[in-house]
Scaffold this motif. Structure first.
Motif, PDB file in Angstrom:
ATOM      1  N   PHE A   1     -14.928 -81.645 -31.220  1.00 36.12           N
ATOM      2  CA  PHE A   1     -14.145 -80.470 -31.615  1.00 36.12           C
ATOM      3  C   PHE A   1     -13.043 -80.178 -30.600  1.00 36.12           C
ATOM      4  O   PHE A   1     -11.891 -79.956 -30.958  1.00 36.12           O
ATOM      5  N   LYS A   2     -13.397 -80.181 -29.318  1.00 38.33           N
ATOM      6  CA  LYS A   2     -12.427 -79.854 -28.265  1.00 38.33           C
ATOM      7  C   LYS A   2     -11.316 -80.895 -28.165  1.00 38.33           C
ATOM      8  O   LYS A   2     -10.226 -80.603 -27.701  1.00 38.33           O
ATOM      9  N   SER A   3     -11.576 -82.124 -28.641  1.00 41.94           N
ATOM     10  CA  SER A   3     -10.543 -83.162 -28.598  1.00 41.94           C
ATOM     11  C   SER A   3      -9.574 -83.048 -29.762  1.00 41.94           C
ATOM     12  O   SER A   3      -8.626 -83.812 -29.860  1.00 41.94           O
ATOM     13  N   GLY A   4      -9.823 -82.087 -30.667  1.00 44.09           N
ATOM     14  CA  GLY A   4      -8.873 -81.819 -31.726  1.00 44.09           C
ATOM     15  C   GLY A   4      -9.185 -82.459 -33.063  1.00 44.09           C
ATOM     16  O   GLY A   4      -8.374 -82.386 -33.983  1.00 44.09           O
ATOM     17  N   ASN A   5     -10.319 -83.085 -33.180  1.00 43.55           N
ATOM     18  CA  ASN A   5     -10.677 -83.691 -34.467  1.00 43.55           C
ATOM     19  C   ASN A   5     -11.026 -82.618 -35.487  1.00 43.55           C
ATOM     20  O   ASN A   5     -11.494 -81.545 -35.132  1.00 43.55           O
ATOM     21  N   ASN A   6     -10.780 -82.909 -36.728  1.00 41.70           N
ATOM     22  CA  ASN A   6     -11.091 -81.981 -37.813  1.00 41.70           C
ATOM     23  C   ASN A   6     -12.288 -82.507 -38.585  1.00 41.70           C
ATOM     24  O   ASN A   6     -12.207 -83.551 -39.219  1.00 41.70           O
ATOM     25  N   LYS A   7     -13.373 -81.800 -38.498  1.00 49.25           N
ATOM     26  CA  LYS A   7     -14.614 -82.140 -39.195  1.00 49.25           C
ATOM     27  C   LYS A   7     -15.269 -80.853 -39.638  1.00 49.25           C
ATOM     28  O   LYS A   7     -14.753 -79.765 -39.413  1.00 49.25           O
ATOM     29  N   ASN A   8     -16.444 -80.996 -40.177  1.00 47.61           N
ATOM     30  CA  ASN A   8     -17.257 -79.827 -40.481  1.00 47.61           C
ATOM     31  C   ASN A   8     -18.077 -79.504 -39.232  1.00 47.61           C
ATOM     32  O   ASN A   8     -18.946 -80.277 -38.837  1.00 47.61           O
ATOM     33  N   TYR A   9     -17.777 -78.382 -38.632  1.00 44.46           N
ATOM     34  CA  TYR A   9     -18.449 -77.999 -37.392  1.00 44.46           C
ATOM     35  C   TYR A   9     -19.408 -76.825 -37.596  1.00 44.46           C
ATOM     36  O   TYR A   9     -19.652 -76.047 -36.686  1.00 44.46           O
ATOM     37  N   ALA A  10     -19.968 -76.708 -38.778  1.00 47.11           N
ATOM     38  CA  ALA A  10     -20.887 -75.605 -39.069  1.00 47.11           C
ATOM     39  C   ALA A  10     -22.073 -75.582 -38.113  1.00 47.11           C
ATOM     40  O   ALA A  10     -22.553 -74.503 -37.729  1.00 47.11           O
TER      41      ALA A  10
ATOM     42  N   LYS B   1     -10.905 -72.028 -36.103  1.00 39.58           N
ATOM     43  CA  LYS B   1     -10.750 -73.483 -36.064  1.00 39.58           C
ATOM     44  C   LYS B   1     -12.039 -74.171 -36.483  1.00 39.58           C
ATOM     45  O   LYS B   1     -12.004 -75.148 -37.237  1.00 39.58           O
ATOM     46  N   LEU B   2     -13.155 -73.685 -35.997  1.00 37.01           N
ATOM     47  CA  LEU B   2     -14.436 -74.274 -36.346  1.00 37.01           C
ATOM     48  C   LEU B   2     -14.702 -74.177 -37.858  1.00 37.01           C
ATOM     49  O   LEU B   2     -15.307 -75.075 -38.439  1.00 37.01           O
ATOM     50  N   ARG B   3     -14.250 -73.098 -38.453  1.00 37.72           N
ATOM     51  CA  ARG B   3     -14.450 -72.894 -39.889  1.00 37.72           C
ATOM     52  C   ARG B   3     -13.361 -73.585 -40.724  1.00 37.72           C
ATOM     53  O   ARG B   3     -13.385 -73.529 -41.941  1.00 37.72           O
ATOM     54  N   GLY B   4     -12.390 -74.192 -40.059  1.00 32.37           N
ATOM     55  CA  GLY B   4     -11.325 -74.899 -40.755  1.00 32.37           C
ATOM     56  C   GLY B   4     -10.266 -73.982 -41.327  1.00 32.37           C
ATOM     57  O   GLY B   4      -9.508 -74.371 -42.209  1.00 32.37           O
ATOM     58  N   GLU B   5     -10.187 -72.750 -40.823  1.00 31.37           N
ATOM     59  CA  GLU B   5      -9.207 -71.782 -41.348  1.00 31.37           C
ATOM     60  C   GLU B   5      -7.837 -71.965 -40.727  1.00 31.37           C
ATOM     61  O   GLU B   5      -6.842 -71.509 -41.282  1.00 31.37           O
TER      62      GLU B   5
END
Length: 127
Positions: free
Chosen positions: A31-40, A122-126
């Protein structure tokens, strides 16, 4: 010949699942490296953020101490993210303590919407 004797005096299981922590650390770093995934799995809820806030209310702490104190209840990534969200929302501040960054609650009277923290968005993809 060299003989070595070891006496085991006490075994204390930590109650921590190391594999879960390793997965948690990998997701957090991803997450901190900037990748976009599902981080729920590493998105802290209101109660988990409250646990970290109450811990910091009692004593200022480094991120290592925050994680160690909350690993069994909140988890590695959620504890770090909660602390970051609290700082973002100006409820806590980071101070230097002899070269070690320490997080301290600095605003106890403020009412904030936790969902306004960019890290949570960001974690929620908003964003």
């Amino acid at each position: 010949n060299l003989n070595l004797t070891v006496s085991l005096k006490d075994v204390r299981p930590s109650g921590i699942n190391e594999e879960d922590i390793i997965d948690d650390i990998a997701l957090y770093e991803d997450f901190k490296s900037g990748n976009n995934k599902n981080y729920a799995d590493i998105t802290p809820n209101r109660e988990e953020i409250g646990v970290v806030y109450k811990f910091l209310l009692k004593t200022p702490a480094s991120t290592d101490r925050i994680v160690a104190a909350n690993i069994n209840t909140v988890g590695y990534a959620k504890a770090l993210i909660a602390a970051e969200a609290l700082c973002e929302l100006k409820l806590c501040s980071v101070f230097d303590n002899e070269g070690v960054p320490v997080i301290k609650v600095t605003n106890t009277g403020a009412k904030v919407n936790l969902n306004d923290a960019n890290i949570l968005k960001k974690l929620r993809g908003e964003i």
